[in-house]
Motif scaffolding. Structure first.
Motif, PDB file in Angstrom:
ATOM      1  N   GLY A 186      31.255 -11.841  85.273  1.00 59.90           N
ATOM      2  CA  GLY A 186      31.623 -13.096  84.799  1.00 59.90           C
ATOM      3  C   GLY A 186      32.402 -13.218  83.481  1.00 59.90           C
ATOM      4  N   ASP A 187      32.778 -14.628  83.540  1.00 65.54           N
ATOM      5  CA  ASP A 187      33.604 -15.009  82.222  1.00 65.54           C
ATOM      6  C   ASP A 187      32.969 -14.765  80.840  1.00 65.54           C
ATOM      7  N   ASP A 188      31.742 -15.093  80.729  1.00 64.27           N
ATOM      8  CA  ASP A 188      30.848 -15.103  79.503  1.00 64.27           C
ATOM      9  C   ASP A 188      30.545 -13.771  78.962  1.00 64.27           C
ATOM     10  N   LYS A 189      30.827 -12.810  79.556  1.00 59.88           N
ATOM     11  CA  LYS A 189      30.401 -11.330  79.491  1.00 59.88           C
ATOM     12  C   LYS A 189      31.240 -10.679  78.315  1.00 59.88           C
ATOM     13  N   GLY A 190      32.674 -11.233  78.025  1.00 64.89           N
ATOM     14  CA  GLY A 190      33.321 -10.832  76.796  1.00 64.89           C
ATOM     15  C   GLY A 190      34.184  -9.575  77.454  1.00 64.89           C
ATOM     16  N   SER A 191      34.674  -8.780  76.847  1.00 67.22           N
ATOM     17  CA  SER A 191      35.607  -7.678  77.339  1.00 67.22           C
ATOM     18  C   SER A 191      34.887  -6.463  77.550  1.00 67.22           C
ATOM     19  N   GLY A 192      35.000  -5.808  78.696  1.00 65.67           N
ATOM     20  CA  GLY A 192      34.524  -4.500  78.562  1.00 65.67           C
ATOM     21  C   GLY A 192      32.930  -4.225  79.283  1.00 65.67           C
ATOM     22  N   ILE A 193      32.790  -3.569  80.071  1.00 67.33           N
ATOM     23  CA  ILE A 193      31.342  -3.003  80.595  1.00 67.33           C
ATOM     24  C   ILE A 193      30.692  -2.246  79.602  1.00 67.33           C
ATOM     25  N   GLU A 194      29.638  -2.499  78.832  1.00 67.10           N
ATOM     26  CA  GLU A 194      29.171  -1.814  77.783  1.00 67.10           C
ATOM     27  C   GLU A 194      28.271  -0.988  78.363  1.00 67.10           C
ATOM     28  N   PHE A 195      27.958   0.363  78.094  1.00 67.21           N
ATOM     29  CA  PHE A 195      26.956   1.177  78.873  1.00 67.21           C
ATOM     30  C   PHE A 195      25.502   0.750  78.604  1.00 67.21           C
ATOM     31  N   ASP A 196      25.239   0.131  77.485  1.00 68.95           N
ATOM     32  CA  ASP A 196      24.131  -0.562  77.587  1.00 68.95           C
ATOM     33  C   ASP A 196      23.655  -1.688  78.328  1.00 68.95           C
ATOM     34  N   GLN A 197      24.698  -2.323  78.905  1.00 70.87           N
ATOM     35  CA  GLN A 197      24.718  -3.549  79.791  1.00 70.87           C
ATOM     36  C   GLN A 197      24.266  -2.807  81.100  1.00 70.87           C
ATOM     37  N   ILE A 198      25.100  -1.739  81.482  1.00 66.24           N
ATOM     38  CA  ILE A 198      24.661  -1.004  82.781  1.00 66.24           C
ATOM     39  C   ILE A 198      23.134  -0.552  82.737  1.00 66.24           C
ATOM     40  N   PHE A 199      22.971   0.300  81.692  1.00 66.80           N
ATOM     41  CA  PHE A 199      21.886   1.151  81.573  1.00 66.80           C
ATOM     42  C   PHE A 199      20.681  -0.145  81.792  1.00 66.80           C
ATOM     43  N   SER A 200      20.750  -1.151  80.909  1.00 66.72           N
ATOM     44  CA  SER A 200      19.486  -2.185  81.184  1.00 66.72           C
ATOM     45  C   SER A 200      19.551  -2.786  82.675  1.00 66.72           C
ATOM     46  N   SER A 201      20.708  -2.976  83.325  1.00 68.76           N
ATOM     47  CA  SER A 201      20.701  -3.344  84.788  1.00 68.76           C
ATOM     48  C   SER A 201      20.029  -2.447  85.492  1.00 68.76           C
ATOM     49  N   VAL A 202      20.452  -1.106  85.299  1.00 70.33           N
ATOM     50  CA  VAL A 202      19.586  -0.234  86.237  1.00 70.33           C
ATOM     51  C   VAL A 202      18.255   0.176  86.113  1.00 70.33           C
ATOM     52  N   LYS A 203      17.989  -0.041  84.891  1.00 70.30           N
ATOM     53  CA  LYS A 203      16.277   0.089  84.554  1.00 70.30           C
ATOM     54  C   LYS A 203      15.662  -1.027  84.851  1.00 70.30           C
TER      55      LYS A 203
END
Length: 107
Positions: free
Chosen positions: A41-58
């Motif tokens: 979405g718009d409010d996430k800023g630029s680039g998928i960060e590894f921490d975001q992905i890891f947190s989501s998977v976790k």
């Protein structure tokens, strides 16, 4: 892709011109950038960060039911065992046919 979504994506790119530069430098493709925007979405800023992905998977893993995972594992193992038995059966048949052909050839 709807025209409305495309217009929203263009607005997003105007807010984040550094992303356009990444595409021009071939660090990202337009498709990757669009999929990222759809995902975050718009409010996430630029680039998928590894921490975001890891947190989501976790977070998703924490909601798994261990009993359900065990049941799926058993079913998968059962299917693999069946497949292995079939392969063994076909291999034994092929070996018998090869033996018959070899005997006929030797005669």
């Amino acid at each position: 892709m709807s025209t409305q979504r495309l217009d929203e994506f263009k607005v997003y790119l105007k807010k984040h011109p550094e992303l356009v530069q990444k595409v021009r430098r071939q660090e990202l493709t337009w498709q990757e950038l669009y999929e990222e925007w759809l995902l975050l979405g718009d409010d996430k800023g630029s680039g998928i960060e590894f921490d975001q992905i890891f947190s989501s998977v976790k977070e998703k893993i924490q909601h798994f039911d261990p009993a359900q995972i065990e049941e799926y594992s058993k079913r998968l193992q059962s299917g693999l065992d069946f497949f292995q038995e079939m392969l063994n059966h076909f291999n034994k048949q092929n070996d018998k046919e090869d033996d018959i052909l070899m005997k006929q050839w030797k005669q």
